[in-house]
Design a protein around this motif. Structure first.
Motif, short mmCIF file in Angstrom:
data_model
loop_
_atom_site.label_atom_id
_atom_site.label_comp_id
_atom_site.label_asym_id
_atom_site.label_seq_id
_atom_site.Cartn_x
_atom_site.Cartn_y
_atom_site.Cartn_z
N THR A 121 1.60 -3.12 0.64
CA THR A 121 1.24 -4.30 -0.16
C THR A 121 2.24 -5.43 0.06
O THR A 121 1.86 -6.59 0.26
N ALA A 122 3.53 -5.08 -0.01
CA ALA A 122 4.56 -6.10 0.20
C ALA A 122 4.44 -6.72 1.59
O ALA A 122 4.50 -7.95 1.76
N ALA A 123 4.24 -5.87 2.59
CA ALA A 123 4.16 -6.38 3.97
C ALA A 123 2.92 -7.24 4.18
O ALA A 123 2.99 -8.33 4.76
N VAL A 124 1.76 -6.75 3.70
CA VAL A 124 0.52 -7.50 3.89
C VAL A 124 0.58 -8.85 3.18
O VAL A 124 0.16 -9.88 3.73
N PHE A 150 12.10 -14.01 6.18
CA PHE A 150 12.85 -14.91 5.30
C PHE A 150 12.28 -14.89 3.89
O PHE A 150 13.02 -14.82 2.90
N MET A 151 10.96 -14.95 3.78
CA MET A 151 10.34 -14.92 2.46
C MET A 151 10.55 -13.57 1.78
O MET A 151 10.66 -13.49 0.55
N LEU A 152 10.59 -12.49 2.56
CA LEU A 152 10.89 -11.17 2.00
C LEU A 152 12.26 -11.16 1.33
O LEU A 152 12.42 -10.61 0.23
N LEU A 153 13.23 -11.76 1.97
CA LEU A 153 14.58 -11.82 1.39
C LEU A 153 14.58 -12.63 0.10
O LEU A 153 15.27 -12.28 -0.87
N LEU A 154 13.80 -13.71 0.05
CA LEU A 154 13.74 -14.53 -1.17
C LEU A 154 13.13 -13.74 -2.34
O LEU A 154 13.63 -13.79 -3.46
N VAL A 155 12.05 -13.01 -2.06
CA VAL A 155 11.40 -12.23 -3.11
C VAL A 155 12.33 -11.12 -3.59
O VAL A 155 12.46 -10.86 -4.79
N GLY A 156 13.01 -10.45 -2.64
CA GLY A 156 13.95 -9.41 -3.02
C GLY A 156 15.09 -9.95 -3.86
O GLY A 156 15.49 -9.34 -4.86
N TRP A 157 15.60 -11.10 -3.48
CA TRP A 157 16.71 -11.73 -4.24
C TRP A 157 16.25 -12.08 -5.66
O TRP A 157 16.98 -11.83 -6.62
N ALA A 158 15.05 -12.64 -5.80
CA ALA A 158 14.55 -13.01 -7.13
C ALA A 158 14.43 -11.78 -8.03
O ALA A 158 14.74 -11.83 -9.22
N ARG A 345 21.84 -6.18 -13.50
CA ARG A 345 20.82 -7.07 -14.05
C ARG A 345 19.66 -6.28 -14.66
O ARG A 345 18.57 -6.81 -14.86
N LEU A 346 19.89 -5.00 -14.94
CA LEU A 346 18.92 -4.12 -15.60
C LEU A 346 17.65 -3.96 -14.79
O LEU A 346 16.53 -3.90 -15.33
N VAL A 347 17.80 -3.89 -13.46
CA VAL A 347 16.69 -3.57 -12.57
C VAL A 347 17.15 -2.43 -11.67
O VAL A 347 18.35 -2.20 -11.48
N TYR A 348 16.19 -1.72 -11.11
CA TYR A 348 16.51 -0.61 -10.20
C TYR A 348 16.83 -1.19 -8.83
O TYR A 348 15.98 -1.24 -7.94
N GLN A 349 18.08 -1.61 -8.67
CA GLN A 349 18.44 -2.37 -7.47
C GLN A 349 18.37 -1.52 -6.20
O GLN A 349 18.09 -2.05 -5.12
N ASN A 350 18.62 -0.21 -6.29
CA ASN A 350 18.53 0.63 -5.10
C ASN A 350 17.09 0.73 -4.62
O ASN A 350 16.82 0.74 -3.41
N GLY A 351 16.13 0.82 -5.56
CA GLY A 351 14.73 0.84 -5.18
C GLY A 351 14.29 -0.48 -4.56
O GLY A 351 13.53 -0.50 -3.58
N ILE A 352 14.77 -1.60 -5.11
CA ILE A 352 14.44 -2.91 -4.55
C ILE A 352 15.00 -3.04 -3.14
O ILE A 352 14.31 -3.52 -2.22
N SER A 353 16.24 -2.61 -2.95
CA SER A 353 16.86 -2.71 -1.62
C SER A 353 16.13 -1.84 -0.60
O SER A 353 15.92 -2.26 0.54
N ALA A 354 15.73 -0.64 -1.01
CA ALA A 354 15.00 0.24 -0.11
C ALA A 354 13.66 -0.38 0.29
O ALA A 354 13.25 -0.31 1.46
N VAL A 356 12.92 -3.56 0.47
CA VAL A 356 13.17 -4.67 1.39
C VAL A 356 13.31 -4.16 2.82
O VAL A 356 12.70 -4.70 3.76
N VAL A 357 14.08 -3.08 3.00
CA VAL A 357 14.30 -2.54 4.34
C VAL A 357 13.01 -2.00 4.94
O VAL A 357 12.67 -2.29 6.10
N ILE A 358 12.25 -1.22 4.16
CA ILE A 358 11.01 -0.62 4.68
C ILE A 358 9.98 -1.70 5.00
O ILE A 358 9.31 -1.65 6.04
N THR A 359 9.86 -2.68 4.12
CA THR A 359 8.90 -3.76 4.35
C THR A 359 9.25 -4.56 5.60
O THR A 359 8.37 -4.95 6.38
N ALA A 360 10.52 -4.81 5.80
CA ALA A 360 10.95 -5.54 7.00
C ALA A 360 10.56 -4.79 8.26
O ALA A 360 10.11 -5.39 9.25
N LEU A 361 10.71 -3.47 8.25
CA LEU A 361 10.32 -2.67 9.41
C LEU A 361 8.82 -2.78 9.69
O LEU A 361 8.40 -2.91 10.84
N ILE A 362 8.00 -2.75 8.63
CA ILE A 362 6.55 -2.85 8.81
C ILE A 362 6.18 -4.21 9.38
O ILE A 362 5.33 -4.31 10.28
#
Length: 631
Positions: A121-124, A150-158, A345-354, A356-362
């Motif tokens: 979903t993130a990649a599409v 680049f947009m993936l990094l922006l969404v991950g950062w937000a 910031r009370l978010v699951y940052q490890n899940g978000i980071s993972a 980002v990496v997987i979506t970038a590969l796709i």
């Protein structure tokens, strides 16, 4: 004091007490959890037309009946998930429903399908957003991959900045897209009524490559079902809403279903009436915009830009769902426990980071083209749909209660229809890449089950002996002036080995645990009394609350406070570390020894001791999750 660069980038740490303040009203929760579903209006019609055109121009007339069938399916699924929210007010996603009603292994199938769905979903969404941008300026076609990254990094950062920050960022583009589709619909229907007429234009003449038969129609239907992605996100994210969360989630789900159906039907109708056909250089929605608003007009550019933004931000549905699902799997020991840790910031940052990496590969593998990915991720969606509805059928059958027959009938209909669509997708899309998901889901289930089994073996190896002796502090005459503070991550063997070591040289020992949940205090005190004996002045247990997500800061503050209060004695900080025999187990044990050492490495005179406990290679029995996290 200067603000660290990390804090400037992501924002200052939020106290846990502000978690409820991070919850969102319906108007902000809707764009966060529905952006994926609503954005599918931009490509679902095109996905169906892309298959129908294989039957030639005449086949495009089937787009409207297919759209109506998909809307009927959307209605069934939305009503079914409203029941799931009522049954599971803390979050009723497919994994939880299937796990509780169909068994843990079936739950893992739903979890694997959702993990794959969220990444695709993130990649599409991001790749479709770049295609909307390149429709405005074809010169950008060669740069679609770097733009998507680049947009993936922006969404991950937000998302790393927190839920409330993401809500502020995503609200305006989502509602802007909805408004532009409404304007497109009003202007289009006005043109059809007063100028164009309701006689459909003939699409560009295209030779048929395949006969118009049931198989082609089913393939087009399964492609158009990409409009249904993201419907489950609201059921998964009930805790995002302000109280009463279940009521607000059900209302928002209904609003999302109505908006999605109306917008999807409007776009498909205008595409049919204006004779729009798929074009590799310009999207179907852009072609409709050109006919209604005029090529190059302000409204046309606004439509394209709002489409770009919502497609990019639609990836946020995955960024909301993937980390929460990963945290639930980690809680059940099916993923490394680092995935359930909340960031500052009370978010699951490890899940978000993972993610980002997987979506970038796709994105890199697909080279920015959504064709393959769209064909794949509907498979995971409908697998999760089917298992969720089937689980609710079993729940109503077992529990009965008022109105259970009607509820069971609704979920049975949802399960049956989504299962039929799932079979259609598997058969029709198998040669187009669906076989990869058919293989990937069992492999992922096997991996999740393997991690769960290994955790059981590790916990069995680290568990305390039920008949073990209590800790003993040996009196010293004269006293040595030594005090030990022991970091206790969990009531397991490594922590007690460290405590025994501390008792062997210190006059007094303080075992310190930082609570992840306040409700754990009673259980931990009982375990301490059982294995260590009643607290005395020389051997005591101290339970600390953590106002923030960090478990190290309260411990470090306690150590420094004790040193300042008792400058006459030598304080030794003792840290237990579980050393895995197998290298792969390193990812399963969340060891904080190095972080704790660095946090305590100030200008104070401080002794730091590490007690290593080697995990046996094999364990003969299954263990259970200990109180606290394993460090």
């Amino acid at each position: 004091m200067s603000v660290p660069s990390f804090s400037r980038l992501l924002g200052r740490p939020l106290p846990r007490s502000s978690a409820k303040d991070e919850r969102l009203p319906n108007l902000q929760a809707l764009p966060i959890l529905s952006s994926d579903a609503l954005s599918s209006v931009a490509y679902a019609t095109e996905a169906a037309l892309g298959i129908l055109i294989l039957g030639g121009s005449a086949a495009l007339r089937l787009s409207l009946p297919i759209t109506v069938a998909i809307i009927a399916l959307i209605t069934i699924v939305v009503l079914s998930y409203r029941q799931a929210i009522s049954a599971y007010p803390n979050g009723g996603g497919s994994y939880v429903v299937a796990r509780d009603n169909l068994g843990r292994n079936v739950g893992l199938v739903a979890a694997a399908a959702l993990l794959i769905d969220y990444t695709l979903t993130a990649a599409v969404s991001l790749m479709a957003g770049t295609q909307a941008l390149s429709s405005l300026d074809p010169a950008l076609l060669a740069y679609e991959v770097p733009i998507a990254l680049f947009m993936l990094l922006l969404v991950g950062w937000a998302n790393l900045r927190g839920v409330k920050e993401a809500g502020r960022v995503f609200s305006v583009p989502t509602y802007a897209f909805v408004v532009m589709i409404v304007l497109l619909t009003v202007a289009g229907f006005k043109d059809l009524t007063f100028h164009h007429g309701w006689t459909p234009d003939a699409p560009p003449l295209t030779a048929a490559l395949q006969p118009i038969g049931l198989f082609l129609v089913l393939r087009a239907f399964s492609s158009g079902c990409s409009a249904m992605t993201g419907i489950e996100a609201i059921a998964n994210g009930v805790q995002v809403f302000k109280e009463p969360a279940p009521v607000n989630a059900r209302k928002t789900l209904l609003v999302m279903g109505v908006l999605l159906s109306v917008m999807f039907l409007a776009v498909s109708t205008m595409g049919f009436m204006y004779g729009v056909a798929p074009n590799p250089d310009i999207t179907v929605l852009a072609q409709i915009g050109q006919r209604v608003f005029g090529d190059g007009s302000v409204l046309y550019w606004t439509l394209q830009i709002s489409t770009l933004l919502i497609l990019v931000l639609a990836a946020n549905t995955a960024f909301s769902g993937f980390p929460r699902l990963a945290a639930m799997l980690a809680e059940d020991h099916c993923l490394p426990m680092q995935m359930k840790l909340l960031g500052d910031r009370l978010v699951y940052q490890n899940g978000i980071s993972a993610l980002v990496v997987i979506t970038a590969l796709i994105i890199v593998i697909c080279r920015g083209d959504t064709t393959v990915a769209v064909n794949l991720y509907a498979l995971g969606v409908f697998t999760a749909f089917t298992l969720s509805q089937l689980g609710l059928v079993c729940r109503w059958w077992k529990r009965r209660g008022e109105g259970w027959r009607g509820r069971m009938a609704m979920n049975a209909l949802g399960s049956l229809t989504t299962f039929v669509v799932l079979l259609v997708i598997v058969v029709s899309k198998f040669d187009e890449g669906a076989w990869t998901v058919v293989i990937a889901i069992p492999l992922l289930v096997w991996g999740l089950a393997l991690i769960r089994r290994r955790y059981r073996e590790i916990f069995a190896a680290l568990a305390l002996d039920p008949d073990g002796s209590s800790l003993k502090l040996i009196p010293r005459d004269p006293p040595t002036g030594h005090h030990a503070i022991v970091w206790v991550a969990s009531m397991m063997q490594p922590s007690f080995e460290a405590l025994r070591y501390a008792c062997s040289f210190a006059d007094s020992v303080t075992a310190v645990m930082v609570l992840q949940k306040e409700e754990d205090a009673g259980q931990l005190s009982q375990l301490w009394d059982r294995y260590a004996g009643t607290d005395t002045g020389a051997l005591e247990l101290v339970l600390l609350d953590s106002p923030y997500s960090s478990l190290l800061d309260p411990f470090c503050d306690f150590v420094m406070e004790q040193e300042q209060r008792h400058p006459e004695r030598t304080t030794t900080v003792v840290m237990p570390v579980a050393i895995p025999r197998d290298r792969l187990d390193v990812a399963l044990l969340n060891q904080r020894a190095r972080s704790l050492f660095e946090a305590l490495s100030t200008d104070q005179s401080r002794v730091f001791s590490i007690v290593r406990y080697f995990v046996p290679r094999l364990a003969s029995k299954a263990g259970t999750l200990p109180s606290g996290s394993m460090d």
